[in-house]
Write a protein that holds these residues in place. Structure first.
Motif, short mmCIF file in Angstrom:
data_model
loop_
_atom_site.label_atom_id
_atom_site.label_comp_id
_atom_site.label_asym_id
_atom_site.label_seq_id
_atom_site.Cartn_x
_atom_site.Cartn_y
_atom_site.Cartn_z
N ALA C 60 41.12 29.20 -21.34
CA ALA C 60 42.21 30.09 -21.09
C ALA C 60 43.25 29.80 -21.60
O ALA C 60 44.52 29.12 -21.41
N GLU C 61 43.17 29.70 -23.13
CA GLU C 61 44.13 28.99 -24.12
C GLU C 61 45.35 30.10 -24.19
O GLU C 61 46.22 29.70 -23.95
N VAL C 62 45.15 31.48 -24.22
CA VAL C 62 46.12 32.42 -24.47
C VAL C 62 46.61 33.05 -23.30
O VAL C 62 45.69 33.67 -22.71
N PHE C 63 47.73 32.82 -22.89
CA PHE C 63 48.31 33.68 -21.82
C PHE C 63 49.02 34.88 -22.50
O PHE C 63 49.82 34.83 -23.24
N ARG C 64 48.21 35.92 -21.97
CA ARG C 64 48.64 37.16 -22.58
C ARG C 64 50.21 37.74 -22.10
O ARG C 64 49.90 37.74 -20.96
N PRO C 65 51.11 38.11 -22.74
CA PRO C 65 52.18 38.65 -21.95
C PRO C 65 51.84 40.15 -21.70
O PRO C 65 52.49 40.84 -20.64
N SER C 66 50.86 40.90 -22.12
CA SER C 66 50.76 42.32 -21.79
C SER C 66 49.35 42.26 -20.84
O SER C 66 48.50 42.03 -21.15
N PRO C 67 49.66 43.13 -19.89
CA PRO C 67 48.35 43.23 -18.98
C PRO C 67 47.24 43.91 -19.71
O PRO C 67 46.15 43.76 -19.28
N ARG C 68 47.42 44.79 -20.72
CA ARG C 68 46.36 45.47 -21.40
C ARG C 68 45.31 44.47 -21.99
O ARG C 68 44.20 44.95 -22.77
N GLN C 69 46.07 43.42 -22.31
CA GLN C 69 45.05 42.31 -23.09
C GLN C 69 44.50 41.30 -22.44
O GLN C 69 44.01 40.44 -22.72
N ALA C 70 44.73 41.41 -20.80
CA ALA C 70 44.68 40.02 -19.86
C ALA C 70 43.21 40.38 -19.60
O ALA C 70 42.88 41.68 -19.20
N ASP C 71 42.42 39.39 -18.93
CA ASP C 71 41.35 39.41 -18.11
C ASP C 71 41.59 39.07 -16.67
O ASP C 71 40.93 39.38 -15.73
N LEU C 72 42.36 38.21 -16.47
CA LEU C 72 42.67 37.28 -15.30
C LEU C 72 44.25 37.40 -14.95
O LEU C 72 45.14 37.43 -15.73
N MET C 73 44.28 37.91 -13.56
CA MET C 73 45.63 37.70 -12.99
C MET C 73 45.94 36.53 -12.18
O MET C 73 45.14 36.66 -11.02
N ILE C 74 46.57 35.71 -12.57
CA ILE C 74 46.74 34.48 -11.55
C ILE C 74 48.01 34.77 -10.67
O ILE C 74 49.15 34.76 -11.37
N VAL C 75 47.78 35.14 -9.44
CA VAL C 75 49.21 35.58 -8.73
C VAL C 75 49.75 34.17 -8.12
O VAL C 75 49.02 33.79 -7.04
N ALA C 76 50.59 33.66 -8.82
CA ALA C 76 51.06 32.45 -8.53
C ALA C 76 52.54 32.41 -7.76
O ALA C 76 53.38 32.70 -8.49
N GLY C 77 52.70 32.38 -6.52
CA GLY C 77 53.78 32.28 -5.85
C GLY C 77 54.02 33.49 -4.83
O GLY C 77 52.75 34.39 -4.51
N THR C 78 54.77 33.49 -4.24
CA THR C 78 55.16 34.35 -3.19
C THR C 78 55.21 36.03 -3.64
O THR C 78 56.10 36.22 -4.62
N VAL C 79 54.59 36.98 -3.09
CA VAL C 79 54.81 38.07 -3.43
C VAL C 79 55.46 38.99 -2.30
O VAL C 79 55.24 39.01 -0.98
N THR C 80 56.57 39.32 -2.96
CA THR C 80 57.58 40.15 -1.79
C THR C 80 57.39 41.51 -1.88
O THR C 80 56.70 42.10 -2.56
N LYS C 81 57.82 42.03 -0.85
CA LYS C 81 57.62 43.59 -0.66
C LYS C 81 58.21 44.66 -1.84
O LYS C 81 57.84 45.52 -2.22
N LYS C 82 59.21 43.89 -2.26
CA LYS C 82 59.86 44.69 -3.47
C LYS C 82 59.21 44.35 -4.68
O LYS C 82 59.03 45.16 -5.45
N MET C 83 58.46 43.23 -4.58
CA MET C 83 57.66 43.30 -5.90
C MET C 83 56.15 43.61 -5.96
O MET C 83 55.56 43.88 -6.98
N ALA C 84 55.78 44.01 -4.63
CA ALA C 84 54.43 44.40 -4.56
C ALA C 84 53.80 45.42 -5.38
O ALA C 84 52.86 45.50 -5.97
N PRO C 85 54.88 46.53 -5.36
CA PRO C 85 54.08 47.55 -6.02
C PRO C 85 53.96 47.49 -7.66
O PRO C 85 53.21 47.70 -8.21
N GLN C 86 54.93 46.09 -8.10
CA GLN C 86 54.59 46.18 -9.46
C GLN C 86 53.59 45.13 -9.72
O GLN C 86 52.87 45.38 -10.73
#
Lengths: 385, 195, 204
Positions: C60-86
């Motif tokens: 997991a060397e390269v953390f991609r900035p764009s979701p189009r190039q990523a395989d894994l999403m590490i949801v690190a932290g609180t997901v608020t209702k304001k942020m959930a749709p994003q």
């Protein structure tokens, strides 16, 4: 994620004839590698120049203050760790200070020394990480951050052996500290403090005179002193604009008046000054740490009058503030005599330091917005609470 | 730093018609405050900023507080004649205090390194009268904090340059920090065990 | 194939494997995360990718900035209702095969902030989560353990049959509905097809 909306704005050419122009509206964030957390800026761009910037908050609003009202005073201490999650020990101290003012408690001398030592260690690792993140935003992808985090890990080891946790320390209590220093901790801390200047020297030698850093930060995001004062800016951002206001010297809370240290003040108020003020503050913190680690006395670490269980301060209110690495961190508490506070308010330095973000960025290029935001030093846990 | 009584006298002299009230803080912190009437709040704030003895140029903290309607009990000793003998009895008097919202400003002076001077403003009620003058034109540092008080408590600040929600999303309808806010019930969030 | 025979052959320089093993070996050793941190857990994620704990040696060397190039999403932290749709929108933008690690108590169930009016009680109300890492925040070693657990999960995926992963099955949905910001709450407050979890999900 970006939304694009083209809007034609008539512009005038040099000879006065109208020219077709367009402004680009971009939402920078909340997922963006350089916004230091889930922070969003709605930018209106005229070419590459910023014509308008509106920050959007609330993506990490975790209702800390509402939870504070339904928890006991002591129960809120772990939540203060999670405000500015880089600096959990200074958050703890600010909260403990406010409650001590509310209840009329006084921490014993050894506890005050421990508080100063942990606060200055926190300041060291916060400023080092900030320098790393600022340079990462500028494109020095990874290396200064790696060096800064290497030093941060050494300091986090000290915190872990003292409090049991690397980041969420939950260490201060009302009237002192939770537990005493383990055997050998002072020696370990002295070792870290003695080796830190070598890292700082290397860091400064590589970065201070670096052409890219200088050309991208000097003259960028200039903040005039009068505007800074009026906008409630505090911390290194204020001092870089030339205003001499450091709560350690003004309020002299704790035992800071026993230590001799200087407060670095900037001349120009640009991003370079904010970076340099933080680097120089790291050197001053090392001086304070030397003195504190040398002079720390033996003794109790908790006020004998302090009650940990069944703590019910008398009705009243208090506002306590400290100089956290980001600025003035204050807690305002109203007690009605019950175990929970009636009102629990956090005065967040990062949130208020963002007041002038639009003023600082207008007319600059988009790439400068990233750099200016990095120099404000925000942590979203504190901005949104 | 002068006492609050002295500041009250100076302010009432300089700002015509202003009425300030000293609010004592019963706890050990010794931080007392000044309650100012809403019509003169902006003028008093301007005086605090510009007066050479005060120079309160830094608004550090702006807090909203919800005081819902409450029944206050006061105990009073009253002399009563019972069966010919005069006795002193303790009588409890109940007083209904209407609800209001309060905004507290903590003011310091960076120029003269003094403070805090704590200023309080109170609304008429918790409904249509929840309006206060904005002090953002005097202290820019109050801008975001007043927006937050508007967002979470529902106080409308008249004269604020950009009054809209700051932490909750724009379509949100409630004022979550009020004491009578009930969070939404989670529907369908069962705890069914895995089969 | 007999393991001893396989080991003997590999000593002679002949590698015998199945297509499935090879495919999964390639996939599990180059999982690129999306550069996406929400709160305090993000700092421990950054620390896990720094010199001391070095997430890079697991691929997991390269953390991609764009979701189009990523395989894994590490949801690190609180997901608020304001942020959930994003968050759901970002998940939808990631191409298959994609995985989610819920790091920290807040991403799993709302954590210490669970009773808040703006806090989503776990990201698995809207998107399927593969690995949950408890902790507040979990130490970087815990994140490494979670990451190797994900690698074991990928390794064990069968390419054909009922339990094949989502990206090899035409009917499985890979995009999930995005909630809206209502007047009092998110609308809907959770995705009824994936929450509450009523049966153990097939791997992937």
């Amino acid at each position: 994620m970006s939304t694009r909306e083209f809007q034609v704005i008539p512009r005038v050419d040099v000879d006065g004839t109208a020219v077709d122009g367009e402004q680009l509206e971009i939402s920078m964030g909340p997922q963006h590698p350089s916004t230091h957390g889930v922070f969003r800026m709605d930018l209106k761009l005229d070419g590459e120049r910023v014509a308008r910037l509106k920050p959007v908050f609330g993506y990490l609003h975790r209702n800390h203050e509402k939870i504070g009202e339904s928890t006991t005073y002591l129960g809120s201490m772990p939540y203060t760790d999670r405000l500015d999650y880089f600096c959990s020990l200074t958050n703890n101290w600010a909260y403990a200070l406010a409650v001590e003012k509310l209840a009329g408690l006084q921490a014993p001398e050894r506890a005050e020394y421990i508080r100063v030592i942990t606060a200055e260690l926190t300041r060291l690792q916060n400023h080092a990480s900030l320098a790393g993140f600022l340079l990462q935003d500028m494109g020095a992808s990874g290396t200064p951050l790696m060096y800064a985090f290497r030093e941060r890990e050494k300091i986090l080891d000290l915190f872990e052996s003292l409090t049991g946790a690397r980041m969420m320390c939950n260490y201060m209590r009302f009237g002192g500290c939770r537990c005493d220093l383990p055997a050998g901790w002072i020696l370990e801390a002295r070792g870290v403090v003695e080796r830190f200047p070598r890292f700082l020297d290397e860091f400064q030698a590589l970065l201070d005179g670096n052409e890219i850093l200088m050309s991208r930060t000097q003259g960028v995001g200039v903040l005039p002193a009068a505007l800074a004062v009026n906008a409630g800016i505090t911390g290194p951002m204020l001092r870089a604009s030339g205003v001499n206001y450091d709560l350690r010297k003004v309020d002299r809370y704790g035992i800071y008046d026993r230590f001799s240290f200087k407060v670095p003040i900037g001349d120009h108020g640009d991003v370079y000054d904010r970076y340099m003020v933080r680097v120089l503050e790291m050197r001053e913190s090392l001086k304070i740490l030397d003195q504190a680690l040398r002079d720390i006395p033996d003794g109790p670490i908790l006020d004998p009058k302090a009650k940990l269980r069944g703590f019910r301060p008398k009705p009243g209110e208090a506002y306590g503030r400290i100089e956290s690495p980001k600025g003035e961190l204050g807690f305002y508490l109203i007690s009605d005599g019950s175990p929970n506070p009636y009102r629990y308010r956090v005065r967040p330095p990062s949130f208020i330091n963002l007041t002038l973000l639009e003023d600082l960025c207008l007319g600059h290029q988009v790439a400068d917005v990233v750099v200016i935001l990095g120099s404000v030093d925000i942590v979203l846990g504190e901005v949104d609470r | 730093m002068e006492s609050l009584e002295q500041i009250k006298i100076w302010t009432e002299t300089a700002v015509a018609g202003a009425r300030l009230q000293l609010v004592t803080n019963p706890g050990p912190s010794g931080q007392h405050s000044l309650l100012v009437d809403n019509d003169h709040a902006a003028a008093v704030a301007r005086f605090f900023l510009e007066d050479a003895r005060l120079r309160l140029d830094y608004a550090s903290n702006v807090t909203g507080i919800d005081w819902p309607e409450a029944v206050l009990q006061e105990k009073r000793k009253v002399k009563q004649t019972i069966e010919g003998v005069e006795r002193e009895i303790e009588e409890t008097i109940e007083r209904r205090r209407p609800g209001f919202l309060e905004v507290v400003y903590h003011l310091y002076s960076m120029a003269l390194k003094q403070g805090p001077v704590i200023l309080r403003l109170r609304t008429g009620d918790r409904g249509a009268q929840a309006r206060l003058p904005s002090l953002t034109p005097i202290w820019r540092g109050a801008e975001f904090q007043e927006r937050e008080v508007f967002d979470l408590f529902g106080v409308v600040f008249e004269g604020h340059p950009d009054l809209r929600r700051i932490l909750m999303w724009d379509g949100f309808k409630d004022f979550p920090m009020r004491k009578d806010y009930a969070p939404p019930q989670e529907s369908g969030a069962g705890r069914e065990p895995a089969q | 194939m007999d393991e001893r025979l396989r080991a003997e052959l590999s000593r002679q320089g002949v590698v015998v494997t199945t297509f499935e093993e090879l495919y999964n070996w390639g996939r599990k050793n180059s999982v690129w995360p999306l550069g996406f941190g929400l709160a305090c857990c993000a700092i421990e994620m950054i620390a896990a990718s720094m010199a001391r704990w070095d997430l890079a040696r697991f691929g997991a060397e390269v953390f991609r900035p764009s979701p189009r190039q990523a395989d894994l999403m590490i949801v690190a932290g609180t997901v608020t209702k304001k942020m959930a749709p994003q968050v759901v929108r970002l998940y939808n933008q990631m191409p298959e095969p994609k995985y989610v690690i819920a790091m920290g108590a807040c991403a799993i169930s709302g954590g210490p902030f669970r009773e808040g009016y703006n806090v989503l009680q776990g990201i698995d109300r809207f998107i399927p989560v593969d690995v949950h890492i408890p902790g507040c925040p979990p130490r970087p070693e815990a994140l490494l353990h979670g990451f190797t657990t994900l690698q074991k999960l990928i390794e064990a995926q069968e390419l054909t049959g009922e339990r094949r992963p989502r990206h090899l099955s035409a009917e499985a949905a890979s995009e999930f509905p995005i909630p809206d910001h209502g007047e009092h709450d998110l609308v809907p407050s959770h995705n009824p097809e994936i929450w509450p979890p009523s049966r153990p999900r097939a791997a992937g």
